[in-house]
Design a protein around this motif. Structure first.
Motif, PDB file in Angstrom:
ATOM      1  N   PRO A 802      42.485  23.384   4.574  1.00  0.00           N
ATOM      2  CA  PRO A 802      41.978  22.574   3.482  1.00  0.00           C
ATOM      3  C   PRO A 802      41.523  21.142   3.556  1.00  0.00           C
ATOM      4  N   GLN A 803      40.594  20.572   3.051  1.00  0.00           N
ATOM      5  CA  GLN A 803      40.199  19.360   3.037  1.00  0.00           C
ATOM      6  C   GLN A 803      40.000  18.588   4.500  1.00  0.00           C
ATOM      7  N   SER A 804      39.329  19.775   5.239  1.00  0.00           N
ATOM      8  CA  SER A 804      38.828  19.128   6.701  1.00  0.00           C
ATOM      9  C   SER A 804      37.567  19.037   6.857  1.00  0.00           C
ATOM     10  N   PRO A 805      37.170  17.776   6.904  1.00  0.00           N
ATOM     11  CA  PRO A 805      35.511  17.287   6.841  1.00  0.00           C
ATOM     12  C   PRO A 805      35.060  17.869   7.996  1.00  0.00           C
ATOM     13  N   GLU A 806      35.524  18.217   9.335  1.00  0.00           N
ATOM     14  CA  GLU A 806      34.971  18.636  10.371  1.00  0.00           C
ATOM     15  C   GLU A 806      34.495  19.967  10.192  1.00  0.00           C
ATOM     16  N   LEU A 807      35.218  20.716   9.575  1.00  0.00           N
ATOM     17  CA  LEU A 807      34.989  22.318   9.245  1.00  0.00           C
ATOM     18  C   LEU A 807      33.829  22.203   8.302  1.00  0.00           C
ATOM     19  N   TRP A 808      33.734  21.480   7.328  1.00  0.00           N
ATOM     20  CA  TRP A 808      32.722  21.307   6.234  1.00  0.00           C
ATOM     21  C   TRP A 808      31.455  21.035   6.758  1.00  0.00           C
ATOM     22  N   LEU A 809      31.542  20.147   7.604  1.00  0.00           N
ATOM     23  CA  LEU A 809      30.267  19.515   8.354  1.00  0.00           C
ATOM     24  C   LEU A 809      29.718  20.601   9.178  1.00  0.00           C
ATOM     25  N   GLU A 810      30.669  21.472   9.943  1.00  0.00           N
ATOM     26  CA  GLU A 810      30.173  22.403  10.959  1.00  0.00           C
ATOM     27  C   GLU A 810      29.368  23.532  10.110  1.00  0.00           C
ATOM     28  N   SER A 811      30.026  23.898   8.874  1.00  0.00           N
ATOM     29  CA  SER A 811      29.479  24.978   8.014  1.00  0.00           C
ATOM     30  C   SER A 811      27.977  24.445   7.745  1.00  0.00           C
ATOM     31  N   LEU A 820      18.657  27.785   6.359  1.00  0.00           N
ATOM     32  CA  LEU A 820      19.046  27.733   5.166  1.00  0.00           C
ATOM     33  C   LEU A 820      19.194  26.470   4.445  1.00  0.00           C
ATOM     34  N   LYS A 821      18.003  25.676   4.162  1.00  0.00           N
ATOM     35  CA  LYS A 821      18.615  24.269   3.598  1.00  0.00           C
ATOM     36  C   LYS A 821      19.141  24.326   2.309  1.00  0.00           C
ATOM     37  N   ASN A 822      18.635  25.250   1.468  1.00  0.00           N
ATOM     38  CA  ASN A 822      19.229  25.203   0.118  1.00  0.00           C
ATOM     39  C   ASN A 822      20.745  25.484   0.197  1.00  0.00           C
ATOM     40  N   ILE A 823      21.244  26.374   0.927  1.00  0.00           N
ATOM     41  CA  ILE A 823      22.411  26.830   1.105  1.00  0.00           C
ATOM     42  C   ILE A 823      23.405  25.627   1.810  1.00  0.00           C
ATOM     43  N   SER A 824      22.807  25.106   2.676  1.00  0.00           N
ATOM     44  CA  SER A 824      23.405  23.996   3.404  1.00  0.00           C
ATOM     45  C   SER A 824      23.640  22.446   2.263  1.00  0.00           C
ATOM     46  N   ASN A 825      22.538  22.408   1.525  1.00  0.00           N
ATOM     47  CA  ASN A 825      22.682  21.325   0.545  1.00  0.00           C
ATOM     48  C   ASN A 825      23.800  21.862  -0.522  1.00  0.00           C
ATOM     49  N   THR A 826      24.013  23.092  -1.041  1.00  0.00           N
ATOM     50  CA  THR A 826      24.913  23.532  -1.845  1.00  0.00           C
ATOM     51  C   THR A 826      26.206  23.413  -1.160  1.00  0.00           C
ATOM     52  N   LEU A 827      26.599  23.795   0.107  1.00  0.00           N
ATOM     53  CA  LEU A 827      27.740  23.429   0.775  1.00  0.00           C
ATOM     54  C   LEU A 827      28.156  21.988   0.929  1.00  0.00           C
ATOM     55  N   MET A 828      27.136  21.155   1.296  1.00  0.00           N
ATOM     56  CA  MET A 828      27.438  19.790   1.279  1.00  0.00           C
ATOM     57  C   MET A 828      27.937  19.268  -0.020  1.00  0.00           C
ATOM     58  N   ALA A 829      27.469  19.617  -1.176  1.00  0.00           N
ATOM     59  CA  ALA A 829      27.669  19.176  -2.414  1.00  0.00           C
ATOM     60  C   ALA A 829      29.466  19.502  -2.505  1.00  0.00           C
ATOM     61  N   LYS A 830      29.680  20.943  -2.289  1.00  0.00           N
ATOM     62  CA  LYS A 830      31.213  21.367  -2.392  1.00  0.00           C
ATOM     63  C   LYS A 830      32.115  20.640  -1.491  1.00  0.00           C
ATOM     64  N   ALA A 831      31.357  20.150  -0.144  1.00  0.00           N
ATOM     65  CA  ALA A 831      32.091  19.437   0.607  1.00  0.00           C
ATOM     66  C   ALA A 831      32.597  18.005   0.488  1.00  0.00           C
ATOM     67  N   LEU A 832      31.585  17.385  -0.428  1.00  0.00           N
ATOM     68  CA  LEU A 832      31.917  16.069  -0.938  1.00  0.00           C
ATOM     69  C   LEU A 832      32.604  16.040  -2.162  1.00  0.00           C
ATOM     70  N   GLN A 833      32.950  17.323  -2.852  1.00  0.00           N
ATOM     71  CA  GLN A 833      33.785  17.277  -4.076  1.00  0.00           C
ATOM     72  C   GLN A 833      35.002  17.388  -3.253  1.00  0.00           C
ATOM     73  N   GLU A 834      35.296  18.165  -2.274  1.00  0.00           N
ATOM     74  CA  GLU A 834      36.663  18.395  -1.648  1.00  0.00           C
ATOM     75  C   GLU A 834      37.044  17.284  -0.724  1.00  0.00           C
ATOM     76  N   CYS A 835      36.190  16.328  -0.204  1.00  0.00           N
ATOM     77  CA  CYS A 835      36.510  15.313   0.701  1.00  0.00           C
ATOM     78  C   CYS A 835      35.583  14.156   0.278  1.00  0.00           C
ATOM     79  N   PRO A 836      35.735  13.593  -0.811  1.00  0.00           N
ATOM     80  CA  PRO A 836      34.862  12.490  -1.211  1.00  0.00           C
ATOM     81  C   PRO A 836      34.822  11.210  -0.577  1.00  0.00           C
ATOM     82  N   ASN A 837      36.031  11.007   0.432  1.00  0.00           N
ATOM     83  CA  ASN A 837      36.023   9.641   1.128  1.00  0.00           C
ATOM     84  C   ASN A 837      35.752  10.011   2.449  1.00  0.00           C
ATOM     85  N   SER A 838      35.183  11.110   3.020  1.00  0.00           N
ATOM     86  CA  SER A 838      34.807  11.477   4.307  1.00  0.00           C
ATOM     87  C   SER A 838      33.711  10.545   4.714  1.00  0.00           C
TER      88      SER A 838
END
Length: 969
Positions: A802-811, A820-838
């Protein structure tokens, strides 16, 4: 007044005598003859027969004042009677209005609105008093004086006005003069060119462009008479009134006067006057343009308007309060100089320069002994007047140094300046400031003579002694400095100058003695040795090129006032400070002294070695490292630095010998083994490298040694040997993820996707927290088209890590690559919630946005990760994409400064300079990158760790990575 009194008296006498005679006549008797007075025979009074004095009113003392009759003042008028002027304006149409106006004019207006704090009442308080002969004589004298003074100044004033007009015309030429050169060029225009000039568009409206001739039809008199009659009520006397009046012979005839409603009167004279006024206005407008040139100078007019604008932008009420307050201060204590200075400056700020000058000159009269008032007066006055003010100041204050300096500054000629300063030195011979100012204007030989006199007058001035020593020869300079030490035994600068003098003349052995004697002598004279001041002096000596003096000063004072336990820490800070100030010899001397005190401290040797690497030569670095390994033989990094220095100088045998000595000192050191292997492999001695690795595996087996062994066989193309070594290594080090990665990558290279997948899966069972293994497995599945499986692997990886920015970035990138740009934007929002200082997530988020929103996203990223290199790099790329070249370059520089180990930043910076920079800028980026030797970065590692690029240098990899970058952003 006397004549009026005489008239009134005569009237009184006449009336009384008339009354008396009437009484006598009424009685019927003879007239009464006055009896002779007993005083008639005495002497006549001296004032009888003489004219009455001025202001004398007969009978005023006993109350017998005269009276005035109607014959004296004319017929009486009522206040409501109209005045003689039938066209008087409103407010002056009756006798009462006129009398009231005259009375108001006579009375003095003493209202508060007519009162000014500085000037008093607007009018004269004594204007209603009598104007007598002495007043007339005084006015005549003053007028004569004014005329006389005006004649005296006339020639000078006219000359000054002429100069001012010429200067004004030069600064603000007329529009005609400004375009004179262009008018001259019109002579060169040919007729064809003139005719080819297009016509100017007509800006007039349709009626003005196509005027119709006005049709004027004369109006008959019957028209006027008809309309005049319509306004009448009666034009004849009514015969029924019983008066038998006659009809008006000319009903409605025009009579002079204004036309009033109902009267039928029309004043043709007024119509004529109005016509003349209108014609006059039109002629004035026409006369304002003479042959196309306006008679008003617009530039001068605007300048006059600007001069009327107040320069002070504050509140006017504040200015009035300040004026009132300062006036009170001046009146209360007129001999207080700051009050006059403040008053003058207030007026200067508000734009009333002449008032300020008048005030400050009044201040010089009230405070003639105040230096500040005189200097302020000289500042406010213009050139020649300022000189006169300063001359007056010198007469009042002949010992003031500042006034003499000001007098010299006012002079424009060098000879005049010298004359003023020499005159000043006659009066104030003890002033060091005056001597310095005078010496600066002289030639070297004259300056030396003046300085020899100056040190006699001011024997306690160190600056004068040192200046004299600089101008003298070596022997004379030594004598001068010895005299200076006798006169000023407590100043360190004389000793340091003596040391620099000896060093400049080759006596370096004397420098150490002089500095040591200086410390001893100053302590004997009670001077506290301030360590920071001496180190600053040493830095100045370093910058002046006096290396021996600088090192001697450092050695003498470096240990003063420091506790033993703080020495190392303090000296390291001092060396860093010297490097920051550019005093490299001082830093080198501090390191040399520190190494003498701490010869076995590895950290001190290491810092000294890095200092020599960055600021010294290769020879000095190698000499230092030889001493370092002699004192610290167990410090592997010092051995490796020495070997690398030899290798970079292409001295491979010397590097081998250093590593051999390192092996003896550190027999089982992994770092030294691997350095030796790298040295041999880089120089194409592959068999030697294999033997070294075999020895290392037997004597010092570690996971890194096995990994380097596998890598060597892999890059040399021995895939089977590499696989065997990898299998052997995994038996001993199955929890080392890099071995599993290499095994899977080798299988991928051989197109064995199933074996590669198996290797990654086995590795993840042993190393479930290795992010790089998860990424490799996900990319393998994506490459073979198993998008769903790749997505599932990444989700599983995020659960395990958990809280691994590299894995979120790859997703996020996986979905983006799949479209799938909409899904990528959604995933990015979740990623920034989990890793706000990445930083890497924010950097990717900036370029996921549409162009208009990228700037806002970059601002949010900088707020969250202000000093993250990936975010700074994203901002630089953003400016690059917007073609803001200068800003992009600034952000690239900021990125590589904050993280020089990030290879991606260097590659993007180099690509940017290839497109927008000069060859010098490109070369500078390349050199800085080679010095930084970056090791990290997604794009950088993809190329630098590729088996095909294993022998390439940093500069080659930089060019390779830059060529692979596409401007997709």
């Amino acid at each position: 007044m006397a004549s009026n009194a005489g008239k009134q008296t005569s009237k009184i006498v006449t009336k009384s005598s008339a009354g008396g005679s009437a009484a006598a006549g009424a009685g019927g008797g003879p007239p009464v003859i006055p009896l002779a007075s007993p005083l008639m025979g005495k002497k006549k009074k001296p004032f009888l027969g003489m004219p009455a004095p001025l202001g004398y009113v007969p009978g005023l003392g006993r109350g017998a004042t005269g009276f005035t009759t109607r014959s004296d003042i004319g017929p009486a008028r009522d206040a409501n009677d109209p005045v003689d002027d039938r066209h008087a304006p409103p407010g002056k149409r009756t006798v009462g209005d006129q009398m009231k106006k005259n009375q108001d004019d006579d009375d003095e207006d003493l209202n508060d609105t007519n009162y000014d704090e500085f000037n008093g009442y607007a009018g004269s308080l004594f204007s209603s008093g009598p104007y007598e002969k002495d007043d007339e004589e005084a006015d005549a004298i003053y007028a004569a004086l004014d005329k006389r003074m005006d004649e005296r100044r006339k020639e000078r004033r006219e000359l000054r006005e002429k100069e001012e007009i010429e200067k004004y015309r030069m600064e603000r030429p007329k529009i005609q003069q400004q375009f004179s050169d262009l008018k001259r060029k019109l002579a060169e225009v040919s007729e064809e060119e003139w005719l080819s000039i297009p016509e100017v568009g007509d800006a007039r409206n349709k009626r003005q462009r196509n005027p119709r001739h006005e049709k004027l039809t004369p109006v008959p008199d019957s028209f006027f008479s008809k309309h005049l009659k319509t306004g009448e009520n009666h034009t004849s006397v009514d015969p029924l009134q019983g008066l038998g009046g006659l009809n008006t012979p000319y009903p409605g005839s025009m009579t002079p006067g204004l036309m009033t409603p109902g009267t039928g009167e029309l004043d043709m004279r007024k119509i004529g006057q109005a016509r003349n006024t209108l014609m006059d206005m039109r002629l004035s407008q026409v006369s304002d343009s003479v042959s196309g040139q306006t008679v008003v100078d617009p530039k001068g007019y605007l300048t006059d308007l600007n001069s009327m604008i107040p320069t002070y932008g504050g509140d006017i009420s504040d200015i009035k309060k300040a004026r009132l307050l300062l006036k009170s201060v001046r009146e209360t204590n007129p001999h207080h100089p700051p009050a006059w200075i403040a008053s003058a400056r207030l007026e200067e700020v508000t734009g009333k320069l002449q008032v300020a000058r008048n005030l400050i000159m009044k201040g010089t009269e009230m405070c003639p002994k105040s230096e500040d008032v005189w200097l302020e007066a000289a500042r406010l006055q213009p050139g020649d007047t300022a000189k006169a003010v300063v001359a007056q100041a010198v007469r009042h204050l002949p010992q003031s140094v500042r006034i003499y300096i000001r007098a010299a500054e006012l002079e424009t000629d060098i000879r005049a300046k010298k004359r003023v300063l020499r005159k000043a030195l006659e009066n104030v011979s003890k002033s060091v400031r005056l001597w310095k100012a005078a010496v600066e204007l002289e030639e070297p030989e004259d300056a030396r003579i003046m300085l020899s006199r100056a040190v006699e007058c001011c024997p306690t001035s160190v600056e004068l002694w040192l200046a004299l020593a600089r101008l003298e020869t070596y022997e004379n300079a030594r004598r001068v400095l010895n005299k200076a030490r006798e006169n000023i035994p407590t100043d360190r600068h004389i000793w340091i100058t003596a040391a620099k003098l000896e060093e400049a003349n080759g006596n370096t052995q004397m420098v150490e003695k002089i500095i040591d004697r200086a410390i001893t002598s100053l302590r004997a004279n009670g001077v506290e040795i301030n360590r920071e001041q001496w180190i600053q002096d040493a830095e100045e000596c370093d910058k002046a090129g006096s290396v021996a003096t600088c090192q001697a000063v450092i050695r003498a004072v470096i240990g003063i006032g420091i506790e033993e336990e703080d020495r190392k820490h303090t000296w390291m800070e001092d060396s860093d400070s010297c490097v920051a100030h550019g005093a490299l010899e001082c830093a080198r001397a501090i390191y040399a002294h520190s190494l003498q005190v701490f010869p076995s401290k590895k950290s001190v040797w290491l810092r000294a070695a890095y200092f020599e690497k960055n600021h010294g030569t290769r020879e000095s670095l190698e000499a230092l490292l030889q001493r370092a390994v002699a004192h610290c033989p167990k410090a592997e990094v010092l051995w490796l630095m020495g070997a690398k220095s030899k290798w970079l100088a292409n001295d491979v045998p010397a590097a081998r010998s250093i590593l051999a000595l390192a092996f003896q000192a550190n027999p089982n050191s992994e770092e030294i083994w691997l350095a030796a292997v790298k040295l041999e492999s880089e120089n194409n001695e592959y068999e030697r490298a294999r033997r070294l690795l075999a020895k290392a595996r037997s004597s010092a087996p570690t996971a890194r040694v096995f990994m380097k062994s596998v890598k060597l066989e892999w890059v040399l193309g021995n895939i089977e040997a590499a696989q065997e070594l990898c299998t052997e290594a995994l038996k001993h080090y199955e929890d080392f993820p890099k071995l599993w990665m290499m095994r899977g990558q080798i299988e991928e290279q051989c197109e064995n996707m199933d074996k590669a997948r198996e290797a990654y899966n086995q590795g993840l069972k042993k190393c479930p927290h290795s992010v790089a293994l998860w990424l490799l497995l996900s990319r393998l599945e994506e490459r073979v088209g198993q998008l769903t499986r790749a997505r599932a692997i990444l989700e599983k990886a995020r659960l395990k890590n958990p809280q691994s920015p590299e894995l979120w970035l790859e997703s996020v990138r996986l979905e983006y690559r799949a479209g799938l740009k909409n899904i990528s934007n959604t995933l990015m929002a979740k990623a920034l919630q989990e890793c706000p200082n990445s930083g890497i997530l924010w950097a990717e988020a900036v370029f996921l946005e549409a162009r208009p929103q990228r700037k806002t996203k970059s601002v949010d990223a900088l707020k969250k990760c202000e000093h993250d290199p990936h975010v700074l790099l994203a901002v630089a790329k953003l400016f690059w994409s917007e073609r803001k070249i200068t800003k992009a370059r600034e952000w690239f520089l900021r990125t590589v400064k904050i993280e020089p180990d990030l290879g991606d930043a260097w590659a993007l910076f180099y690509k940017f300079e290839l497109q927008h920079g000069t060859e010098e800028q490109q070369e500078e980026v390349r050199k800085r990158c080679e010095n930084a030797e970056p090791r990290h970065g997604e794009l950088w590692c993809a190329e630098s760790k590729h088996v095909a690029n294993w022998q390439k240098k940093t500069g080659e990899i930089l060019a390779l990575v830059a060529s692979r970058i596409k401007n997709t952003f």
